[in-house]
Each structure stands twice: as C-alpha cells, then as structure tokens.
Design a protein around this motif. Structure first.
Motif, PDB file in Angstrom:
ATOM      1  N   ILE A  71       0.862  -1.178   0.015  1.00 30.93           N
ATOM      2  CA  ILE A  71      -0.025   0.010  -0.001  1.00 30.93           C
ATOM      3  C   ILE A  71       0.793   1.515   0.175  1.00 30.93           C
ATOM      4  N   ALA A  72       0.479   1.977  -0.751  1.00 32.11           N
ATOM      5  CA  ALA A  72       1.541   3.306  -1.196  1.00 32.11           C
ATOM      6  C   ALA A  72       1.302   4.286   0.101  1.00 32.11           C
ATOM      7  N   LEU A  73       2.397   5.022   0.520  1.00 32.81           N
ATOM      8  CA  LEU A  73       2.063   5.868   1.691  1.00 32.81           C
ATOM      9  C   LEU A  73       2.032   7.184   0.882  1.00 32.81           C
ATOM     10  N   GLU A  74       0.740   7.811   1.090  1.00 27.42           N
ATOM     11  CA  GLU A  74       0.260   8.928   0.471  1.00 27.42           C
ATOM     12  C   GLU A  74       0.830  10.084   0.671  1.00 27.42           C
ATOM     13  N   ARG A  75       1.016  10.411   2.111  1.00 23.64           N
ATOM     14  CA  ARG A  75       1.254  11.814   2.690  1.00 23.64           C
ATOM     15  C   ARG A  75       1.966  11.326   4.038  1.00 23.64           C
ATOM     16  N   SER A  76       3.165  12.365   4.087  1.00 22.45           N
ATOM     17  CA  SER A  76       3.837  12.157   5.430  1.00 22.45           C
ATOM     18  C   SER A  76       3.810  13.573   6.047  1.00 22.45           C
ATOM     19  N   ALA A  77       3.137  13.786   7.052  1.00 26.75           N
ATOM     20  CA  ALA A  77       3.046  15.246   7.345  1.00 26.75           C
ATOM     21  C   ALA A  77       3.047  15.321   9.106  1.00 26.75           C
ATOM     22  N   ILE A  78       2.932  16.674   9.529  1.00 19.89           N
ATOM     23  CA  ILE A  78       2.852  16.757  10.960  1.00 19.89           C
ATOM     24  C   ILE A  78       1.683  17.867  11.079  1.00 19.89           C
ATOM     25  N   ASP A  79       1.105  17.684  12.140  1.00 25.85           N
ATOM     26  CA  ASP A  79       0.118  18.667  12.460  1.00 25.85           C
ATOM     27  C   ASP A  79       0.771  19.676  13.440  1.00 25.85           C
ATOM     28  N   LEU A  80       0.847  20.906  13.204  1.00 26.24           N
ATOM     29  CA  LEU A  80       1.338  21.935  14.206  1.00 26.24           C
ATOM     30  C   LEU A  80       0.329  22.816  14.800  1.00 26.24           C
ATOM     31  N   ARG A  81       0.595  23.203  15.963  1.00 22.32           N
ATOM     32  CA  ARG A  81      -0.374  24.366  16.517  1.00 22.32           C
ATOM     33  C   ARG A  81       0.441  25.417  17.433  1.00 22.32           C
ATOM     34  N   HIS A  82      -0.346  26.600  17.312  1.00 20.37           N
ATOM     35  CA  HIS A  82       0.014  27.855  18.114  1.00 20.37           C
ATOM     36  C   HIS A  82      -0.908  27.938  19.001  1.00 20.37           C
ATOM     37  N   ASP A  83      -0.626  28.236  20.253  1.00 29.12           N
ATOM     38  CA  ASP A  83      -1.390  28.607  21.365  1.00 29.12           C
ATOM     39  C   ASP A  83      -1.672  29.956  21.549  1.00 29.12           C
ATOM     40  N   LEU A  84      -1.233  30.810  20.608  1.00 25.67           N
ATOM     41  CA  LEU A  84      -1.500  32.149  20.602  1.00 25.67           C
ATOM     42  C   LEU A  84      -0.808  32.905  21.794  1.00 25.67           C
ATOM     43  N   ARG A  85      -0.309  32.352  22.851  1.00 23.85           N
ATOM     44  CA  ARG A  85       0.060  33.149  24.043  1.00 23.85           C
ATOM     45  C   ARG A  85       1.003  34.091  23.645  1.00 23.85           C
ATOM     46  N   ASP A  86       2.096  33.797  22.754  1.00 19.84           N
ATOM     47  CA  ASP A  86       3.160  34.751  22.538  1.00 19.84           C
ATOM     48  C   ASP A  86       2.990  34.897  21.185  1.00 19.84           C
ATOM     49  N   LEU A  87       2.463  36.258  20.560  1.00 22.50           N
ATOM     50  CA  LEU A  87       2.272  36.296  19.210  1.00 22.50           C
ATOM     51  C   LEU A  87       3.357  37.186  18.685  1.00 22.50           C
ATOM     52  N   PRO A  88       3.883  36.841  17.368  1.00 23.16           N
ATOM     53  CA  PRO A  88       4.929  37.782  16.695  1.00 23.16           C
ATOM     54  C   PRO A  88       4.225  39.067  16.493  1.00 23.16           C
ATOM     55  N   GLU A  89       5.038  40.111  16.403  1.00 19.15           N
ATOM     56  CA  GLU A  89       4.653  41.467  16.123  1.00 19.15           C
ATOM     57  C   GLU A  89       4.190  41.439  14.646  1.00 19.15           C
ATOM     58  N   PRO A  90       3.209  42.236  14.355  1.00 19.26           N
ATOM     59  CA  PRO A  90       2.621  42.236  13.058  1.00 19.26           C
ATOM     60  C   PRO A  90       3.918  42.873  12.185  1.00 19.26           C
ATOM     61  N   VAL A  91       3.864  42.249  10.835  1.00 20.25           N
ATOM     62  CA  VAL A  91       5.032  42.603   9.941  1.00 20.25           C
ATOM     63  C   VAL A  91       4.504  44.079   9.224  1.00 20.25           C
ATOM     64  N   VAL A  92       5.483  45.014   9.121  1.00 18.68           N
ATOM     65  CA  VAL A  92       5.115  46.153   8.396  1.00 18.68           C
ATOM     66  C   VAL A  92       5.825  45.737   6.920  1.00 18.68           C
ATOM     67  N   LEU A  93       4.626  45.981   5.969  1.00 12.59           N
ATOM     68  CA  LEU A  93       4.786  45.654   4.633  1.00 12.59           C
ATOM     69  C   LEU A  93       5.549  46.933   3.898  1.00 12.59           C
ATOM     70  N   PRO A  94       6.540  46.459   2.960  1.00 11.36           N
ATOM     71  CA  PRO A  94       6.949  47.416   2.066  1.00 11.36           C
ATOM     72  C   PRO A  94       6.041  48.449   1.393  1.00 11.36           C
ATOM     73  N   ASP A  95       6.364  49.618   1.026  1.00  7.70           N
ATOM     74  CA  ASP A  95       5.304  50.553   0.447  1.00  7.70           C
ATOM     75  C   ASP A  95       4.676  50.135  -0.640  1.00  7.70           C
ATOM     76  N   GLY A  96       3.663  50.289  -0.630  1.00 14.00           N
ATOM     77  CA  GLY A  96       2.512  49.805  -1.722  1.00 14.00           C
ATOM     78  C   GLY A  96       1.590  48.305  -1.639  1.00 14.00           C
ATOM     79  N   TRP A  97       2.548  47.808  -0.769  1.00 17.38           N
ATOM     80  CA  TRP A  97       1.739  46.189  -0.706  1.00 17.38           C
ATOM     81  C   TRP A  97       1.018  46.376   0.757  1.00 17.38           C
ATOM     82  N   THR A  98      -0.303  45.641   0.612  1.00 18.31           N
ATOM     83  CA  THR A  98      -1.317  45.429   1.606  1.00 18.31           C
ATOM     84  C   THR A  98      -1.889  44.041   1.958  1.00 18.31           C
TER      85      THR A  98
END
Ligand SMILES: CC(C)(COP(=O)(O)OP(=O)(O)OC[C@H]1O[C@@H](n2cnc3c(N)ncnc32)[C@H](O)[C@@H]1OP(=O)(O)O)[C@@H](O)C(=O)NCCC(=O)NCCS
Length: 247
Positions: A71-98
């Motif tokens: 039987i073929a192995l179709e997908r080998s993956a990992i589920d990841l989770r962020h608990d939202l306790r320590d969030l990265p700062e919002p990223v400032v985008l370059p001019d013109g990008w939104t």
C-alpha cells in the motif's frame, strides 16, 4: 483520545482509532496500535475491517507494515499548533503592499499554481484546489473562511500576489481551533517576508475571533516548516496517510 477499537476475530483489541467522514470518505484517524501487539497483525486486521478507509496513523511501524504489504504511503505530514500566547509582532509591509480582505480571483489562482509547482512536496496546485477554495467563498462549503484570520496579499499594481486562508471552528475536528487551510505567495514575491506577514495576520486574527489555537498540517519536506517553527508553532501529531483498498 481515540475511542474506537480494531479487534482481532477473538476479540483482542489490536489498535484504537477515531473515525470520521471527510466529504463522503470514511477516515480512520489516529490509528494507534496497542503496545505489544505486532504491527503486522494490526495491518492485516485493518486491511479487512477498514477496507476502503483512508487510514491516518502517527505510528511509523504500522505505516511501514502497510507499505511492505503493497500500500502506498500517500502523505507524510505533521500537525502543528500555535497556542496564541506569545504572538509575533505584526509585520510592516513594504510601500504599496497591503493585506486586503480575503477572496479569490484569477491572479490568486495563478500565484497559487506557481507557488505549488509540480515539484512541490504537496504536489501541484490543481483545478480541484481552486474549486475547493471557491466553494468556501461562494457557498461556505464545507466551511466559510474565517474572515478575521484570512487575507489576500495585494501588490503595488493592485493585483493579488498571495493569501492566507483559515477556517474555524471546523467540523472535522472535535476541538475548537482555527485551521489554516492554505498559505501561498507567488514565486515573484517570495522571500521578502510576505509569508511571515500573512501567517502573523492569521495568528492575530485567530485570537481576535476568540478561538484558542491556530492549527495546520505541513508535509515533511516543505521548507515552509521553518516559517512555522520560527513563529512559535509546536508539533501536535505526526500524520501518515494511506488508502486501504476496498474489499
Ligand atoms: C510558504 C510561503 C508562503 C512562504 O512565503 P514567503 O513570502 O517566501 O515567506 P517569507 O519571505 O516570509 O519567509 C519566511 C521564512 O519561510 C522559510 N521558507 C518558507 N518557504 C521557503 C522556501 N520555499 N525556501 C526557503 N525557505 C522558505 C524561510 O525560513 C524564511 O525565513 P528566512 O527568510 O528568515 O530564511 C511560500 O514559500 C509559498 O507559497 N510556498 C508554496 C506553498 C506552500 O508550501 N505553502 C505552505 C503549505 S503548509
């Protein structure tokens, strides 16, 4: 905890799992052999009792036993989770990008198709993938997008160059979370921090929506894993997927 049992003909419990229906497909998820039971025995019983199922297991030895059985192995993956306790700062985008309201258009379809080119570890982007995303926006099928945690990346030319698409809570999980279904940045815009900006938006949006975690699945060889690790995601479970032939 998985609550269903795979039993031998004499009643011995060989493995535990969770079953669900995924858009008409029967899934035996989190198939965990009982410690001490030979995996070849679990594999043989699963082929009989779960014939036609999609089998998902965190157990490498069980997957290997099924592969050894042809039987073929179709997908080998990992589920990841962020608990939202320590969030990265919002990223400032370059001019013109939104970051604009999530949605779908031909530019986005082209960006996604180019981002998931044929050599991508997830396989290429197909018409069916576009149909699935459109179904969410047009018919809430199978779930509506979670607007607060989704966004479209728009360039200085006003055209979509990437997106992040989340939903939540989702019916295929028995716990509340936001699930990140897709994140993609067209190759011309990659490597400039837009992926990190979209992911950070999804994290803040998940918290704003009142959901406890942001979860996702990433295949083993996808370099996007580094993006998730750097943002503070933690591994939840390994998911090895195989289709058991129908009887
Ligand atoms: C994942 C993806 C959205 C990242 O977009 P991006 O705009 O290039 O990301 P960023 O510029 O913000 O890079 C952030 C980090 O991602 C990592 N990364 C993500 N994809 C990478 C790739 N293909 N090659 C190398 N590094 C990659 C790097 O560690 C990078 O950090 P660094 O610049 O400090 O080294 C983009 O590569 C993509 O569309 N990939 C195809 C679709 C996909 O695989 N999506 C994820 C499915 S789980």
């Amino acid at each position: 905890m998985p609550d269903e049992e795979l039993r031998a003909d004499d009643g011995t419990v060989l493995a535990r799992f969770r079953s669900r229906d995924d858009d008409g497909e029967r899934v035996a998820a989190e198939v965990r052999p009982v410690p001490g039971v030979p995996v070849a025995r679990v594999a043989a019983q699963a082929r009989r009792d779960l014939a036609g199922f999609r089998l998902e297991t965190p157990d490498d030895a069980l997957a290997a036993a099924l592969v050894a059985d042809g039987i073929a192995l179709e997908r080998s993956a990992i589920d990841l989770r962020h608990d939202l306790r320590d969030l990265p700062e919002p990223v400032v985008l370059p001019d013109g990008w939104t970051l604009a309201e999530a949605g779908w258009d031909d530019d986005l379809a082209a960006a996604a198709a180019a981002a998931y080119s044929s050599g991508h570890p997830d396989g290429g982007w197909t018409e069916n993938d576009t149909k699935a995303v459109r179904g969410m926006f047009e018919r809430d099928d199978p779930v509506p997008p979670l607007a607060a945690a989704s966004a479209r990346l728009v360039g200085p030319d006003g055209r979509s160059a990437g997106h992040v698409l989340c939903a939540g809570p989702v019916p295929w999980l028995d716990y509340p979370c936001a699930w990140m279904l897709n994140i993609a940045v067209g190759p011309k815009a990659q490597g400039r921090g837009f992926g990190r900006a979209l992911l950070t938006h999804a994290l803040h949006g998940t918290r704003a929506a009142g959901l406890p975690t942001l979860d996702l699945s990433v295949v083993d060889d996808n370099p996007a894993r580094r993006l998730y690790d750097a943002a503070g995601f933690q591994p939840v479970i390994r998911v090895l997927t195989l289709h058991l032939p129908a009887a």
